[in-house]
Enzyme design. Structure first.
Site, PDB file in Angstrom:
ATOM      1  N   CYS A  31     -80.981 -41.050 -29.005  1.00 23.42           N
ATOM      2  CA  CYS A  31     -79.828 -41.218 -28.110  1.00 23.42           C
ATOM      3  C   CYS A  31     -79.731 -40.066 -27.117  1.00 23.42           C
ATOM      4  O   CYS A  31     -79.357 -40.259 -25.969  1.00 23.42           O
ATOM      5  CB  CYS A  31     -78.532 -41.316 -28.920  1.00 23.42           C
ATOM      6  N   CYS A  74     -81.950 -46.228 -31.217  1.00 20.76           N
ATOM      7  CA  CYS A  74     -81.150 -45.205 -31.901  1.00 20.76           C
ATOM      8  C   CYS A  74     -81.708 -45.048 -33.309  1.00 20.76           C
ATOM      9  O   CYS A  74     -82.032 -46.039 -33.968  1.00 20.76           O
ATOM     10  CB  CYS A  74     -79.690 -45.637 -31.957  1.00 20.76           C
ATOM     11  N   CYS A 112     -75.634 -44.128 -31.536  1.00 19.76           N
ATOM     12  CA  CYS A 112     -74.766 -43.108 -32.143  1.00 19.76           C
ATOM     13  C   CYS A 112     -74.413 -42.024 -31.139  1.00 19.76           C
ATOM     14  O   CYS A 112     -73.415 -41.331 -31.287  1.00 19.76           O
ATOM     15  CB  CYS A 112     -75.430 -42.507 -33.379  1.00 19.76           C
ATOM     16  N   ARG A 148     -79.175 -71.995 -26.375  1.00 21.13           N
ATOM     17  CA  ARG A 148     -78.419 -71.368 -27.448  1.00 21.13           C
ATOM     18  C   ARG A 148     -77.459 -72.376 -28.072  1.00 21.13           C
ATOM     19  O   ARG A 148     -76.786 -73.144 -27.371  1.00 21.13           O
ATOM     20  CB  ARG A 148     -77.618 -70.175 -26.933  1.00 21.13           C
ATOM     21  N   ARG A 184     -81.316 -46.929 -38.466  1.00 15.79           N
ATOM     22  CA  ARG A 184     -82.455 -47.852 -38.462  1.00 15.79           C
ATOM     23  C   ARG A 184     -83.189 -47.898 -39.810  1.00 15.79           C
ATOM     24  O   ARG A 184     -83.678 -48.958 -40.220  1.00 15.79           O
ATOM     25  CB  ARG A 184     -83.414 -47.476 -37.321  1.00 15.79           C
ATOM     26  N   CYS A 238     -77.511 -60.468 -27.882  1.00 16.49           N
ATOM     27  CA  CYS A 238     -78.979 -60.387 -27.922  1.00 16.49           C
ATOM     28  C   CYS A 238     -79.676 -60.984 -26.703  1.00 16.49           C
ATOM     29  O   CYS A 238     -80.074 -60.262 -25.806  1.00 16.49           O
ATOM     30  CB  CYS A 238     -79.547 -60.988 -29.205  1.00 16.49           C
ATOM     31  N   HIS A 256     -77.535 -62.355 -35.661  1.00 18.22           N
ATOM     32  CA  HIS A 256     -77.356 -61.072 -34.961  1.00 18.22           C
ATOM     33  C   HIS A 256     -76.834 -61.248 -33.534  1.00 18.22           C
ATOM     34  O   HIS A 256     -76.892 -60.307 -32.749  1.00 18.22           O
ATOM     35  CB  HIS A 256     -78.677 -60.296 -34.950  1.00 18.22           C
ATOM     36  N   GLU A 257     -76.347 -62.467 -33.178  1.00 17.61           N
ATOM     37  CA  GLU A 257     -75.855 -62.684 -31.804  1.00 17.61           C
ATOM     38  C   GLU A 257     -74.448 -63.253 -31.943  1.00 17.61           C
ATOM     39  O   GLU A 257     -74.285 -64.470 -32.046  1.00 17.61           O
ATOM     40  CB  GLU A 257     -76.811 -63.665 -31.101  1.00 17.61           C
ATOM     41  N   CYS A 295     -80.674 -67.056 -32.611  1.00 20.18           N
ATOM     42  CA  CYS A 295     -81.733 -66.536 -31.734  1.00 20.18           C
ATOM     43  C   CYS A 295     -83.062 -66.849 -32.424  1.00 20.18           C
ATOM     44  O   CYS A 295     -83.116 -67.006 -33.644  1.00 20.18           O
ATOM     45  CB  CYS A 295     -81.546 -65.034 -31.564  1.00 20.18           C
ATOM     46  N   HIS A 296     -84.123 -66.917 -31.641  1.00 17.96           N
ATOM     47  CA  HIS A 296     -85.414 -67.233 -32.255  1.00 17.96           C
ATOM     48  C   HIS A 296     -85.883 -66.164 -33.245  1.00 17.96           C
ATOM     49  O   HIS A 296     -86.699 -66.452 -34.117  1.00 17.96           O
ATOM     50  CB  HIS A 296     -86.466 -67.514 -31.187  1.00 17.96           C
ATOM     51  N   THR A 297     -85.334 -64.976 -33.127  1.00 18.98           N
ATOM     52  CA  THR A 297     -85.706 -63.941 -34.094  1.00 18.98           C
ATOM     53  C   THR A 297     -85.146 -64.265 -35.480  1.00 18.98           C
ATOM     54  O   THR A 297     -85.754 -63.919 -36.499  1.00 18.98           O
ATOM     55  CB  THR A 297     -85.255 -62.558 -33.582  1.00 18.98           C
ATOM     56  N   CYS A 343     -78.280 -38.770 -32.042  1.00 18.08           N
ATOM     57  CA  CYS A 343     -79.605 -38.588 -32.644  1.00 18.08           C
ATOM     58  C   CYS A 343     -80.616 -38.209 -31.551  1.00 18.08           C
ATOM     59  O   CYS A 343     -80.313 -38.228 -30.363  1.00 18.08           O
ATOM     60  CB  CYS A 343     -80.044 -39.854 -33.374  1.00 18.08           C
TER      61      CYS A 343
HETATM   62  N1  NAD Z   1     -87.513 -57.803 -27.549  1.00 17.15           N
HETATM   63  C1  NAD Z   1     -86.282 -58.194 -27.805  1.00 17.15           C
HETATM   64  O1  NAD Z   1     -85.341 -57.385 -27.822  1.00 17.15           O
HETATM   65  C2  NAD Z   1     -85.997 -59.639 -28.050  1.00 17.15           C
HETATM   66  C3  NAD Z   1     -84.679 -60.104 -28.039  1.00 17.15           C
HETATM   67  C4  NAD Z   1     -84.450 -61.484 -28.201  1.00 17.15           C
HETATM   68  C5  NAD Z   1     -85.490 -62.353 -28.423  1.00 17.15           C
HETATM   69  N2  NAD Z   1     -86.754 -61.831 -28.466  1.00 17.15           N
HETATM   70  C6  NAD Z   1     -87.910 -62.730 -28.632  1.00 17.15           C
HETATM   71  O2  NAD Z   1     -88.154 -63.330 -27.377  1.00 17.15           O
HETATM   72  C7  NAD Z   1     -88.867 -64.557 -27.564  1.00 17.15           C
HETATM   73  C8  NAD Z   1     -88.210 -65.647 -26.750  1.00 17.15           C
HETATM   74  O3  NAD Z   1     -86.961 -65.961 -27.245  1.00 17.15           O
HETATM   75  P1  NAD Z   1     -86.205 -67.302 -26.770  1.00 17.15           P
HETATM   76  O4  NAD Z   1     -84.939 -67.359 -27.552  1.00 17.15           O
HETATM   77  O5  NAD Z   1     -86.141 -67.358 -25.295  1.00 17.15           O
HETATM   78  O6  NAD Z   1     -87.260 -68.364 -27.303  1.00 17.15           O
HETATM   79  P2  NAD Z   1     -87.534 -69.910 -26.926  1.00 17.15           P
HETATM   80  O7  NAD Z   1     -88.343 -70.465 -28.045  1.00 17.15           O
HETATM   81  O8  NAD Z   1     -86.269 -70.579 -26.551  1.00 17.15           O
HETATM   82  O9  NAD Z   1     -88.430 -69.864 -25.612  1.00 17.15           O
HETATM   83  C9  NAD Z   1     -89.804 -69.766 -25.648  1.00 17.15           C
HETATM   84  C10 NAD Z   1     -90.370 -70.662 -24.554  1.00 17.15           C
HETATM   85  O10 NAD Z   1     -91.788 -70.450 -24.530  1.00 17.15           O
HETATM   86  C11 NAD Z   1     -92.414 -71.691 -24.319  1.00 17.15           C
HETATM   87  N3  NAD Z   1     -93.799 -71.573 -24.821  1.00 17.15           N
HETATM   88  C12 NAD Z   1     -94.226 -71.621 -26.105  1.00 17.15           C
HETATM   89  N4  NAD Z   1     -95.561 -71.418 -26.154  1.00 17.15           N
HETATM   90  C13 NAD Z   1     -95.968 -71.205 -24.893  1.00 17.15           C
HETATM   91  C14 NAD Z   1     -97.241 -70.935 -24.282  1.00 17.15           C
HETATM   92  N5  NAD Z   1     -98.329 -70.796 -25.025  1.00 17.15           N
HETATM   93  N6  NAD Z   1     -97.287 -70.773 -22.949  1.00 17.15           N
HETATM   94  C15 NAD Z   1     -96.177 -70.908 -22.181  1.00 17.15           C
HETATM   95  N7  NAD Z   1     -94.960 -71.189 -22.689  1.00 17.15           N
HETATM   96  C16 NAD Z   1     -94.847 -71.322 -24.026  1.00 17.15           C
HETATM   97  C17 NAD Z   1     -91.560 -72.704 -25.040  1.00 17.15           C
HETATM   98  O11 NAD Z   1     -91.752 -74.015 -24.522  1.00 17.15           O
HETATM   99  C18 NAD Z   1     -90.150 -72.146 -24.754  1.00 17.15           C
HETATM  100  O12 NAD Z   1     -89.617 -72.716 -23.575  1.00 17.15           O
HETATM  101  C19 NAD Z   1     -88.885 -64.788 -29.067  1.00 17.15           C
HETATM  102  O13 NAD Z   1     -90.133 -64.314 -29.557  1.00 17.15           O
HETATM  103  C20 NAD Z   1     -87.763 -63.890 -29.584  1.00 17.15           C
HETATM  104  O14 NAD Z   1     -87.970 -63.527 -30.928  1.00 17.15           O
HETATM  105  C21 NAD Z   1     -87.032 -60.533 -28.266  1.00 17.15           C
HETATM  106  N1  AHE Z   2     -88.970 -56.804 -37.632  1.00 19.47           N
HETATM  107  C1  AHE Z   2     -89.989 -57.235 -36.702  1.00 19.47           C
HETATM  108  C2  AHE Z   2     -89.703 -56.802 -35.296  1.00 19.47           C
HETATM  109  C3  AHE Z   2     -88.529 -57.485 -34.744  1.00 19.47           C
HETATM  110  C4  AHE Z   2     -88.242 -56.976 -33.355  1.00 19.47           C
HETATM  111  O1  AHE Z   2     -89.128 -56.594 -32.606  1.00 19.47           O
HETATM  112  N2  AHE Z   2     -86.998 -56.967 -33.030  1.00 19.47           N
HETATM  113  C5  AHE Z   2     -86.563 -56.660 -31.696  1.00 19.47           C
HETATM  114  C6  AHE Z   2     -85.319 -57.406 -31.464  1.00 19.47           C
HETATM  115  S1  AHE Z   2     -85.539 -59.118 -31.507  1.00 19.47           S
HETATM  116  C7  AHE Z   2     -83.978 -59.650 -31.244  1.00 19.47           C
HETATM  117  O2  AHE Z   2     -83.971 -60.980 -31.200  1.00 19.47           O
HETATM  118  C8  AHE Z   2     -86.194 -55.200 -31.535  1.00 19.47           C
HETATM  119  O3  AHE Z   2     -85.327 -54.850 -30.761  1.00 19.47           O
HETATM  120  N3  AHE Z   2     -86.849 -54.335 -32.211  1.00 19.47           N
HETATM  121  C9  AHE Z   2     -86.543 -52.940 -32.195  1.00 19.47           C
HETATM  122  C10 AHE Z   2     -85.954 -52.520 -33.505  1.00 19.47           C
HETATM  123  O4  AHE Z   2     -85.902 -53.365 -34.402  1.00 19.47           O
HETATM  124  O5  AHE Z   2     -85.537 -51.362 -33.621  1.00 19.47           O
HETATM  125  C11 AHE Z   2     -91.336 -56.751 -37.095  1.00 19.47           C
HETATM  126  O6  AHE Z   2     -91.426 -55.808 -37.892  1.00 19.47           O
HETATM  127  O7  AHE Z   2     -92.299 -57.341 -36.598  1.00 19.47           O
HETATM  128 ZN    ZN Z   3     -82.172 -62.008 -30.917  1.00 18.39          ZN
HETATM  129 ZN    ZN Z   4     -78.576 -42.523 -32.024  1.00 18.90          ZN
END
Ligand code: NAD
Ligand code: AHE
Ligand code: ZN
Ligand code: ZN
Length: 379
Positions: free
Chosen positions: A105, A113, A99, A372, A117, A177, A69-70, A47-49, A102
């Site tokens: 939850c 949760c 859990c 992916r 954490r 994820c 993590h995926e 994953c990109h994270t 907490c």
């Molecule tokens: N919040 C969460 O729980 C959670 C979970 C998973 C992933 N994420 C985050 O979500 C984001 C996306 O993940 P992904 O796997 O789909 O990433 P990815 O890199 O595959 O997709 C990002 C897309 O954005 C496009 N892009 C880049 N810059 C841009 C811009 N300025 N304007 C428009 N488009 C642009 C890229 O061309 C790409 O297609 C990442 O930051 C990842 O860390 C968050």
């Molecule tokens: N550690 C980072 C933050 C990372 C983050 O925001 N993680 C997301 C999941 S990304 C999955 O690909 C998330 O769910 N966060 C909630 C949590 O971690 O409890 C930072 O500190 O910037």
């Molecule tokens: Zn992820």
């Molecule tokens: Zn909990």
């Protein structure tokens, strides 16, 4: 079980330093302690994270660590007191625990949760604040409470979702994820209604899952925004109806979108991790009710901004972690939906490699064609 209670030495990809190629080497994995589960990981996607933390931009990133993590796997052994799973169960490790007990939850207001954490954020297990991974006696940090780039990992029992044993693990690993995050951002966080106009910024896996979720919710228009024009053709299969490339416009993208939608969209989703785009995503929302959901993870030190007037005039800014899904209760439900062909998963897998090729997999992640890449851990 022959390995139960013993240290397992297996292959894992160790991130010794930010940005330094991962090193696949022998890692000792200690047996699970009370409340812990040792899992044989069969498949793990990237994953990109993972790339974000590896880059050194994650304030919670600790090195050396084992990222990932995926994933999906099979329980090898359980520690004292673990009753929720047993050896042989097919499972998905969940970076967001559940859990059930907490404050979070019990609130009924969030999927976050609080049970483990404080430990998972600093790369250790809760019971003794130590790692279960080591190389030649040197501890290696856990990551996100999952560390799935290892043939065996140890996780807290509250972070393990037991799934249908008939589900193909090389596919449903994605339900750890990215796909749930996009679907849930639409269904749980924004609660998009039928007929809504939706804008999705970033058409990677997360953005495409947002589009898929919006289509299922009955959105009337799904506008995909990406700087890579090649993303559009594939995005149509996930429900995107229109495409905008910000590079092809002089005006700010929020203005372009407002002009196309009689004042703005009902819902927008930022799926990139770019704080300027987060602002545009908020500001392209319709006055009075438009809601923008931040999904992308932005680097350490980055901050969002907008004129408060944007919120005074009724726009709503939200964020989502794991799409608001409660992990242990809802990941099995998502697996069942996949088995019934109600959600896509296979369509997000563009590449398959093995653990030894993990650095190539990270390179692929930065190429436009890759959604992916699933790693097989035991070939
Ligand atoms: N919040 C969460 O729980 C959670 C979970 C998973 C992933 N994420 C985050 O979500 C984001 C996306 O993940 P992904 O796997 O789909 O990433 P990815 O890199 O595959 O997709 C990002 C897309 O954005 C496009 N892009 C880049 N810059 C841009 C811009 N300025 N304007 C428009 N488009 C642009 C890229 O061309 C790409 O297609 C990442 O930051 C990842 O860390 C968050
Ligand atoms: N550690 C980072 C933050 C990372 C983050 O925001 N993680 C997301 C999941 S990304 C999955 O690909 C998330 O769910 N966060 C909630 C949590 O971690 O409890 C930072 O500190 O910037
Ligand atoms: Zn992820
Ligand atoms: Zn909990």
């Amino acid at each position: 079980m022959a390995t139960q209670g013993k240290v397992i030495t297996c292959k894992a990809a160790v991130a010794w330093e930010p940005n330094k190629p991962l090193s696949v080497e022998d890692v000792d994995v200690a047996p699970p302690q009370a409340g812990e589960v040792r899992i044989k990981i069969l498949y793990s996607a990237l994953c990109h994270t993972d790339a974000y933390t590896w880059s050194g931009k994650d304030p919670e990133g600790l090195f050396p660590c084992i990222l990932g993590h995926e994933a999906a796997g099979i329980v090898e052994s359980v520690g004292e007191g673990v009753t929720s799973v047993q050896p042989g169960d097919h499972v998905i490790p969940c970076y967001q625990a559940e859990c059930g007990d907490c404050k979070f939850c019990k609130s009924g207001k969030t999927n976050l949760c609080g049970k483990v954490r404080s430990a998972t954020g600093v790369g250790v297990m809760l019971s003794d604040r130590k790692s279960r991974f080591s190389v030649n006696g040197k501890p290696i940090y856990h990551f996100m409470g999952t560390s799935t780039f290892s043939q065996y990992t140890v996780v807290h029992d509250v972070s393990v979702a037991k799934i249908d044993p008939n589900a193909p693990l090389d596919k449903v690993c994605l339900l750890g994820c990215g796909v749930p995050t996009g679907l849930g951002a639409v269904w749980n966080t924004a609660k998009v209604e039928a007929g809504s106009i939706v804008a999705v910024f970033g058409l990677g896996t997360v953005g495409l899952a947002v589009a898929e979720g919006a289509k299922a919710a009955g959105a009337s228009r799904i506008i995909g925004i990406d700087i890579d024009r090649n993303k559009f053709e594939r995005a149509k299969n996930f429900g995107v109806t229109e495409f905008i490339n910000p590079k092809e416009h002089e005006k700010p993208i929020q203005q372009v979108i407002a002009d196309l939608t009689d004042g703005g969209v009902d819902y927008s989703f930022e799926c990139i991790g770019n704080v300027s785009v987060m602002r545009a995503a908020l500001e392209c929302c319709h006055k009075g009710w438009g809601t923008s959901v931040i999904v992308g993870v932005a680097a350490s030190g980055q901050e969002i901004s907008t004129r408060p007037f944007q919120l005074v005039t009724g726009r709503v800014w939200k964020g989502t972690a794991f799409g608001g899904f409660k992990s242990r209760s809802q990941v099995p439900w998502l697996v069942d939906k996949y088995m019934k062909k109600e959600i896509k998963v296979d369509e997000y897998i563009t590449h398959s490699l093995n653990l030894a090729e993990i650095n190539k997999a990270f390179d692929l992640l930065h190429e436009g064609g890759c959604l992916r890449c699933v790693l097989a851990l035991h070939v």
